[in-house]
Scaffold this motif. Structure first.
Motif, PDB file in Angstrom:
ATOM      1  N   THR A  60     -11.798  -2.989 -20.287  1.00 26.92           N
ATOM      2  CA  THR A  60     -10.591  -2.324 -19.558  1.00 26.92           C
ATOM      3  C   THR A  60     -10.955  -1.667 -18.161  1.00 26.92           C
ATOM      4  O   THR A  60     -12.463  -1.325 -17.979  1.00 26.92           O
ATOM      5  CB  THR A  60      -9.655  -1.204 -20.130  1.00 26.92           C
ATOM      6  N   LYS A  61     -10.192  -1.772 -17.172  1.00 17.34           N
ATOM      7  CA  LYS A  61     -10.784  -1.119 -15.873  1.00 17.34           C
ATOM      8  C   LYS A  61      -9.564  -0.666 -15.157  1.00 17.34           C
ATOM      9  O   LYS A  61      -8.586  -1.476 -15.003  1.00 17.34           O
ATOM     10  CB  LYS A  61     -11.609  -2.115 -15.210  1.00 17.34           C
ATOM     11  N   GLN A  62      -9.566   0.531 -14.519  1.00 17.17           N
ATOM     12  CA  GLN A  62      -8.477   1.139 -13.735  1.00 17.17           C
ATOM     13  C   GLN A  62      -9.159   0.871 -12.233  1.00 17.17           C
ATOM     14  O   GLN A  62     -10.122   1.566 -11.897  1.00 17.17           O
ATOM     15  CB  GLN A  62      -7.967   2.212 -14.245  1.00 17.17           C
ATOM     16  N   VAL A  63      -8.183   0.534 -11.249  1.00 14.41           N
ATOM     17  CA  VAL A  63      -8.730   0.380  -9.885  1.00 14.41           C
ATOM     18  C   VAL A  63      -7.503   0.886  -9.064  1.00 14.41           C
ATOM     19  O   VAL A  63      -6.382   0.922  -9.424  1.00 14.41           O
ATOM     20  CB  VAL A  63      -9.134  -0.989  -9.443  1.00 14.41           C
ATOM     21  N   VAL A  64      -7.794   1.756  -7.990  1.00 17.93           N
ATOM     22  CA  VAL A  64      -6.960   2.423  -7.181  1.00 17.93           C
ATOM     23  C   VAL A  64      -6.871   1.519  -5.763  1.00 17.93           C
ATOM     24  O   VAL A  64      -7.882   1.326  -5.289  1.00 17.93           O
ATOM     25  CB  VAL A  64      -7.509   3.768  -6.761  1.00 17.93           C
ATOM     26  N   PRO A  65      -5.801   0.966  -5.421  1.00 16.26           N
ATOM     27  CA  PRO A  65      -5.454   0.467  -4.138  1.00 16.26           C
ATOM     28  C   PRO A  65      -5.801   1.429  -2.917  1.00 16.26           C
ATOM     29  O   PRO A  65      -5.469   2.504  -2.994  1.00 16.26           O
ATOM     30  CB  PRO A  65      -3.971   0.103  -4.121  1.00 16.26           C
ATOM     31  N   GLU A  66      -6.334   0.504  -1.932  1.00 12.87           N
ATOM     32  CA  GLU A  66      -6.765   1.199  -0.544  1.00 12.87           C
ATOM     33  C   GLU A  66      -6.106   0.243   0.358  1.00 12.87           C
ATOM     34  O   GLU A  66      -5.841  -1.000   0.155  1.00 12.87           O
ATOM     35  CB  GLU A  66      -8.260   1.453  -0.436  1.00 12.87           C
ATOM     36  N   ALA A  75       0.765  -1.309   0.080  1.00 10.50           N
ATOM     37  CA  ALA A  75       0.075   0.061  -0.205  1.00 10.50           C
ATOM     38  C   ALA A  75       0.903   1.218   0.086  1.00 10.50           C
ATOM     39  O   ALA A  75       0.286   2.396  -0.600  1.00 10.50           O
ATOM     40  CB  ALA A  75      -1.009   0.150   1.059  1.00 10.50           C
ATOM     41  N   SER A  76       2.027   1.252   0.703  1.00 15.59           N
ATOM     42  CA  SER A  76       2.740   2.301   0.607  1.00 15.59           C
ATOM     43  C   SER A  76       3.409   2.703  -0.641  1.00 15.59           C
ATOM     44  O   SER A  76       3.860   3.928  -0.936  1.00 15.59           O
ATOM     45  CB  SER A  76       4.066   2.228   1.405  1.00 15.59           C
ATOM     46  N   ASP A  77       3.282   1.758  -1.578  1.00 13.75           N
ATOM     47  CA  ASP A  77       3.936   2.091  -2.994  1.00 13.75           C
ATOM     48  C   ASP A  77       2.795   1.845  -4.245  1.00 13.75           C
ATOM     49  O   ASP A  77       2.816   1.653  -5.052  1.00 13.75           O
ATOM     50  CB  ASP A  77       5.069   1.316  -3.500  1.00 13.75           C
ATOM     51  N   ALA A  78       1.423   1.984  -3.562  1.00 11.21           N
ATOM     52  CA  ALA A  78       0.188   2.016  -4.362  1.00 11.21           C
ATOM     53  C   ALA A  78       0.203   2.848  -5.522  1.00 11.21           C
ATOM     54  O   ALA A  78       0.120   4.040  -5.352  1.00 11.21           O
ATOM     55  CB  ALA A  78      -0.797   2.028  -3.461  1.00 11.21           C
ATOM     56  N   LYS A  79      -0.070   2.411  -6.809  1.00  8.93           N
ATOM     57  CA  LYS A  79      -0.300   3.091  -7.872  1.00  8.93           C
ATOM     58  C   LYS A  79      -1.477   2.405  -8.269  1.00  8.93           C
ATOM     59  O   LYS A  79      -1.861   1.416  -8.202  1.00  8.93           O
ATOM     60  CB  LYS A  79       0.907   2.885  -8.747  1.00  8.93           C
ATOM     61  N   PRO A  80      -2.394   3.305  -9.181  1.00 10.44           N
ATOM     62  CA  PRO A  80      -3.584   2.643 -10.039  1.00 10.44           C
ATOM     63  C   PRO A  80      -3.113   1.593 -10.729  1.00 10.44           C
ATOM     64  O   PRO A  80      -1.957   1.281 -11.392  1.00 10.44           O
ATOM     65  CB  PRO A  80      -3.987   3.681 -10.972  1.00 10.44           C
ATOM     66  N   ILE A  81      -3.951   0.674 -10.702  1.00  7.66           N
ATOM     67  CA  ILE A  81      -3.743  -0.665 -11.364  1.00  7.66           C
ATOM     68  C   ILE A  81      -4.591  -0.868 -12.574  1.00  7.66           C
ATOM     69  O   ILE A  81      -5.785  -0.744 -12.479  1.00  7.66           O
ATOM     70  CB  ILE A  81      -3.749  -2.043 -10.569  1.00  7.66           C
TER      71      ILE A  81
END
Length: 269
Positions: A234-240, A200-206
């Motif tokens: 296609t889908k972009q998701v954001v880590p939380e 999570a500390s290096d989380a970028k959109p996936i």
């Protein structure tokens, strides 16, 4: 006895720390986004690095909401359109002061890119991208819907096809690295894959991409029909930070209280 109890407490704390440090990230759809109006943006210059509105571009799902916060000392507007062509009437904050916010819910908006600018300081520009939430109609009337949910190992990515016997490839990338690449055969209408993102500390959109390899039975590639080697979703998701980790953290804290109370290392609560 007290030594064992204290040791148990240290073990529990270590477990909790380990969970927090290594807990898998979860994914969230683009239902909310926040934009900061940067300090000093009322003076030309921020446009050269696209840092008048930070971030310059945000992506949300249909029905999502974007909130702009005025972190500058001057008043600004968030007005859809361009400085060259003027407002296009989609949304307008009017003038709002430093330290205040403006929100727009993109309900009823079609998928696409919506540019905006500040009418007072026209060099200030930004973009909101409204994207279909992982759903796309492809050649041959093949449709796939991509949904995500939290799991202990990362995130479950479920693919729902409108046809049987779809052969596909799913690829997920983050930070320029492939974190998942698998092929599958949808003999049912719902297929699942587990994506394990980076910390999570290096989380970028996936970015998730679904490619149709063809429709037909495995081993009969020559007879496959429908779209072949075509990206159908296609889908972009954001880590939380995962909610499961928070639940485990809560359970661990309760366990610590129970152990310490039973052993009388600390007074009962």
């Amino acid at each position: 006895m007290k030594t064992k109890a204290i040791s148990s407490i240290f073990v529990l704390f270590a477990l909790v720390a380990g969970i927090v440090a290594t807990a898998p990230t979860a994914f969230a759809d683009h239902m909310t986004a926040e934009v900061s109006i940067g300090a000093g943006s009322s003076v030309p210059g921020c446009e050269t690095t696209k840092e008048c509105f930070v971030p310059y571009q945000v992506t949300i799902d249909p029905g999502g909401e974007v909130t702009w916060s005025n972190d500058d000392t001057a008043a600004h507007t968030v007005t859809s359109g361009t400085a060259k062509d003027g407002p296009d009437g989609n949304f307008d904050s009017s003038l709002f002061m430093a330290g205040t916010t403006f929100s727009e819910k993109f309900d009823g908006y079609e998928a696409g890119t919506y540019p905006y600018f500040c009418m007072v300081h026209p060099w200030m520009t930004g973009e909101v991208i409204v994207e279909e939430a992982g759903e796309h109609m492809a050649e041959g009337e093949l449709m796939v819907t991509v949904t995500t949910s939290v799991t202990a190992g990362g995130t479950q990515v479920d693919l729902k096809f409108n046809q049987q016997h779809v052969n596909y490839e799913i690829t997920a990338t983050q930070n320029g690295k492939v974190v998942l690449q698998e092929t599958g055969h949808a003999h049912t209408d719902m297929m699942g894959h587990n994506v394990i993102p980076v910390a999570a500390s290096d989380a970028k959109p996936i970015d998730i991409q679904i490619k149709s390899l063809g429709i037909g039975l495995p081993g009969e590639e020559a007879k496959w029909s429908g779209p072949k080697d075509v990206v159908v979703a296609t889908k972009q998701v954001v880590p939380e930070f995962g909610t499961i980790a928070m639940m485990i953290l809560g359970i661990s804290i309760v366990s610590i209280i129970a152990v310490t109370a039973k052993t009388r290392v600390i007074p009962r609560l």
